[in-house]
Structures are given as C-alpha cells and as structure tokens.
Design a protein around this motif. Sequence first.
Motif, short mmCIF file in Angstrom:
data_model
loop_
_atom_site.label_atom_id
_atom_site.label_comp_id
_atom_site.label_asym_id
_atom_site.label_seq_id
_atom_site.Cartn_x
_atom_site.Cartn_y
_atom_site.Cartn_z
N ILE A 6 0.85 -1.19 0.00
CA ILE A 6 0.00 0.00 0.00
C ILE A 6 0.89 1.24 0.00
O ILE A 6 1.80 1.37 0.81
N LEU A 7 0.62 2.14 -0.93
CA LEU A 7 1.37 3.39 -1.00
C LEU A 7 0.69 4.47 -0.16
O LEU A 7 1.33 5.19 0.58
N ASN A 8 -0.63 4.58 -0.32
CA ASN A 8 -1.46 5.43 0.53
C ASN A 8 -2.90 5.02 0.28
O ASN A 8 -3.16 4.01 -0.38
N ASN A 9 -3.84 5.77 0.79
CA ASN A 9 -5.25 5.40 0.63
C ASN A 9 -5.68 5.31 -0.83
O ASN A 9 -6.65 4.63 -1.16
N ASN A 10 -4.96 6.04 -1.69
CA ASN A 10 -5.39 6.15 -3.09
C ASN A 10 -4.46 5.43 -4.07
O ASN A 10 -4.66 5.55 -5.28
N ALA A 11 -3.46 4.71 -3.59
CA ALA A 11 -2.52 4.05 -4.49
C ALA A 11 -1.92 2.81 -3.84
O ALA A 11 -1.68 2.78 -2.62
N ALA A 12 -1.67 1.80 -4.67
CA ALA A 12 -1.09 0.56 -4.16
C ALA A 12 -0.38 -0.18 -5.28
O ALA A 12 -0.66 0.02 -6.47
N ILE A 13 0.56 -1.03 -4.87
CA ILE A 13 1.20 -1.95 -5.81
C ILE A 13 0.49 -3.29 -5.68
O ILE A 13 0.32 -3.80 -4.57
N VAL A 14 0.05 -3.83 -6.82
CA VAL A 14 -0.69 -5.08 -6.80
C VAL A 14 0.01 -6.10 -7.68
O VAL A 14 0.90 -5.76 -8.46
N VAL A 15 -0.42 -7.34 -7.54
CA VAL A 15 0.10 -8.42 -8.39
C VAL A 15 -1.08 -9.10 -9.08
O VAL A 15 -2.07 -9.46 -8.45
N GLU A 16 -0.95 -9.22 -10.39
CA GLU A 16 -1.97 -9.91 -11.18
C GLU A 16 -1.29 -10.68 -12.28
O GLU A 16 -0.47 -10.14 -13.01
N ASP A 17 -1.59 -11.99 -12.38
CA ASP A 17 -0.95 -12.85 -13.38
C ASP A 17 0.57 -12.78 -13.26
O ASP A 17 1.29 -12.68 -14.27
N ASN A 18 1.04 -12.81 -12.04
CA ASN A 18 2.49 -12.77 -11.75
C ASN A 18 3.17 -11.51 -12.25
O ASN A 18 4.38 -11.50 -12.51
N GLN A 19 2.40 -10.45 -12.39
CA GLN A 19 2.95 -9.18 -12.87
C GLN A 19 2.58 -8.07 -11.90
O GLN A 19 1.44 -7.96 -11.45
N GLU A 20 3.59 -7.23 -11.57
CA GLU A 20 3.34 -6.11 -10.67
C GLU A 20 2.72 -4.94 -11.43
O GLU A 20 3.10 -4.65 -12.56
N LYS A 21 1.75 -4.29 -10.77
CA LYS A 21 1.10 -3.13 -11.34
C LYS A 21 0.88 -2.10 -10.24
O LYS A 21 0.75 -2.45 -9.07
N ILE A 22 0.87 -0.85 -10.64
CA ILE A 22 0.51 0.22 -9.72
C ILE A 22 -0.89 0.67 -10.07
O ILE A 22 -1.18 1.00 -11.23
N VAL A 23 -1.78 0.66 -9.08
CA VAL A 23 -3.15 1.10 -9.31
C VAL A 23 -3.41 2.36 -8.48
O VAL A 23 -2.96 2.48 -7.35
N ILE A 24 -4.13 3.29 -9.07
CA ILE A 24 -4.44 4.55 -8.41
C ILE A 24 -5.93 4.82 -8.56
O ILE A 24 -6.51 4.63 -9.64
N GLY A 25 -6.56 5.27 -7.49
CA GLY A 25 -7.98 5.60 -7.52
C GLY A 25 -8.43 6.10 -6.16
O GLY A 25 -7.82 5.75 -5.15
N PRO A 26 -9.47 6.90 -6.11
CA PRO A 26 -9.94 7.45 -4.84
C PRO A 26 -10.31 6.35 -3.83
O PRO A 26 -11.19 5.52 -4.10
N GLY A 27 -9.62 6.31 -2.70
CA GLY A 27 -9.92 5.36 -1.64
C GLY A 27 -9.69 3.91 -2.00
O GLY A 27 -10.19 3.00 -1.33
N ILE A 28 -8.87 3.68 -3.02
CA ILE A 28 -8.71 2.32 -3.54
C ILE A 28 -8.06 1.37 -2.52
O ILE A 28 -8.28 0.16 -2.53
N ALA A 29 -7.23 1.92 -1.63
CA ALA A 29 -6.54 1.07 -0.64
C ALA A 29 -6.98 1.38 0.79
O ALA A 29 -6.37 0.92 1.75
N PHE A 30 -8.06 2.14 0.94
CA PHE A 30 -8.54 2.52 2.27
C PHE A 30 -8.99 1.29 3.05
O PHE A 30 -9.76 0.46 2.56
N ASN A 31 -8.46 1.16 4.27
CA ASN A 31 -8.79 0.02 5.14
C ASN A 31 -8.41 -1.32 4.53
O ASN A 31 -9.01 -2.36 4.83
N LYS A 32 -7.42 -1.31 3.64
CA LYS A 32 -6.95 -2.54 3.01
C LYS A 32 -5.62 -2.97 3.62
O LYS A 32 -4.93 -2.19 4.29
N GLY A 33 -5.25 -4.21 3.37
CA GLY A 33 -3.98 -4.73 3.83
C GLY A 33 -3.35 -5.60 2.77
O GLY A 33 -3.94 -5.84 1.70
N LYS A 34 -2.14 -6.06 3.03
CA LYS A 34 -1.45 -6.93 2.09
C LYS A 34 -2.28 -8.17 1.79
O LYS A 34 -2.88 -8.77 2.69
#
Length: 274
Positions: A6-34
């Motif tokens: 988690i980068l902040n409430n609005n950004a995170a690094i994710v893994v999909e199909d064994n590939q890293e991606k950065i996702v950004i969006g309003p509240g996208i990582a709020f109250n989330k964990g690894k």
Amino acid sequence: MKIKKILNNNAAIVVEDNQEKIVIGPGIAFNKGKNDLINRNKIDKLFVVKNDAHLGQLLPQIPVEHMALTQEIIQYAEELLQVKLNPHIFIALADHLSFAIERYEDGIFIKNKLLSEIKILYKKEFDIGVWAINYVEEKIGIRMPIDEAAFIALHLHTASVPSGDLQVSLRQTSIINEIIHIIRDYFSISLEETGLSYERLITHLRYTLYRINDTAERTMDDEMLIMVRNKFPSSYHCATKIAEYLSRQHDIQLPSEEVGYITIHIERLRSREV
C-alpha cells in the motif's frame, strides 16, 4: 488482483498474473492490507511494471512517502490542467522527486539552465511545479529550490500531450535556450526575461520548432521579407546566424519566412533592451 504494497489510501502496488502493477484511484486502498483484493471499479489509473530490470530495482528504492507525494502532485495537476496524464508519469516523477529530495538532504543543488524558458513555455505546468515544492515543504519540511518546479513542469508537460517524450521536450527547450544565448552574445545585451517581448519571442520559437516541417502555413511573402531584411539589418543578420546554427548543430532547416519572423521578434526585443 491482490495488494502487494500500500502506498497510501489512493494508491497501491498489486500483483496480477504474476505481474506487478501500480493502481491509483480514490480510496482504492482505504482500510486494506497486504493480499487483500482491489475493487476494479475504483481503479482510475493502472501502470504496468513490465519485466524491466531497472524498474524492478527502482520501485523498492522509492520511499512510500515519496510515492504518496507524487500521487498527490499528479492528482492536483490533472485537476488544474483538466487532462488525464499518461500513467507512466507516476514512476518517472516519483523517481525524480525522490532523487531530488535525497540530493537536498545531501546538500546537493542542481541548477535548471532552462528555468527562464520553462516558466514561459509551460506556464501552467510551472505553476503546478511551484505548488508541488510548497506541498513537499508542507508535508516533509524540505524546501526545494525553484529549479525543481521547472523540472516537475517538464515531466507534467510531457505526460499531458499525446505521445509525449521528455527527451523531445528537453531538446526543444534546450534549443530555445541556445537561440537566446546567440541573441545575447550577438548584441552584447542582457535580456529582460520578464518582458512581454521576451515572452513573445520564446513562444514563437516554441511553435516554430513544433511546426518546422509544416509547409502549408506560410504567411510572409518575398516582398515583405525583403522589407524586413532592409529595415532591420542587424536583427536579420542575427536571425540568419540562428538559422545557420540550427542547420549546423541540429539539422533543422529554417524556412526564409521563419527567419523573417524571428527578425521581427529580435528587433522588438532589442529595441527595448538597448
């Protein structure tokens, strides 16, 4: 699509199909964990981290705090510019900003030789850059020099135009800077960088470089060109020196009409400086 970091409430690094991606969006990582799942409907931007050794080494080296600052700067820029910036700016700007902060902490300050030109060519982006360095100071107590606002402006400009290329923007701005030095040296004058004539010259040179291969837009006929050459001989000679330099150093061929227009701008500028 699971969260890796988690980068902040609005950004995170994710893994999909064994590939890293950065996702950004309003509240996208709020109250989330690894390892939590990301709601795809909240994704505003997605940056794919390709199998690139440089990027693979780069991401872990950028502090989360610096990534968060970058995300806020990009969001602010998009609101003011009313455009969606190329998502690749996230990594590029985060890397630049983080390195700039590190340089500051080490007492290393880099002057931006294109500061004056960038302030005029990319005024909105430069104003955002000024906001950005103030925001950095507010958040982490580091006051970066105004030169950094210009560096940030170039990144924003490149990300705001289709097929934007930072190297192209830098090259064009550097060429304009070289032209200004030719004028200064030719007439042995120090140009007033805040003057309207200076701003008009910079703006004209910018569009000259953009449309250099456009043969359809020609509005100065031969008779007018002869009149300009005869009326302003010194400025015309300086303009021809610029044309020769661009041809020799950058393989740019200025049409005779452009030499005429540059002559007029030089004369207007010179008459206010001497």
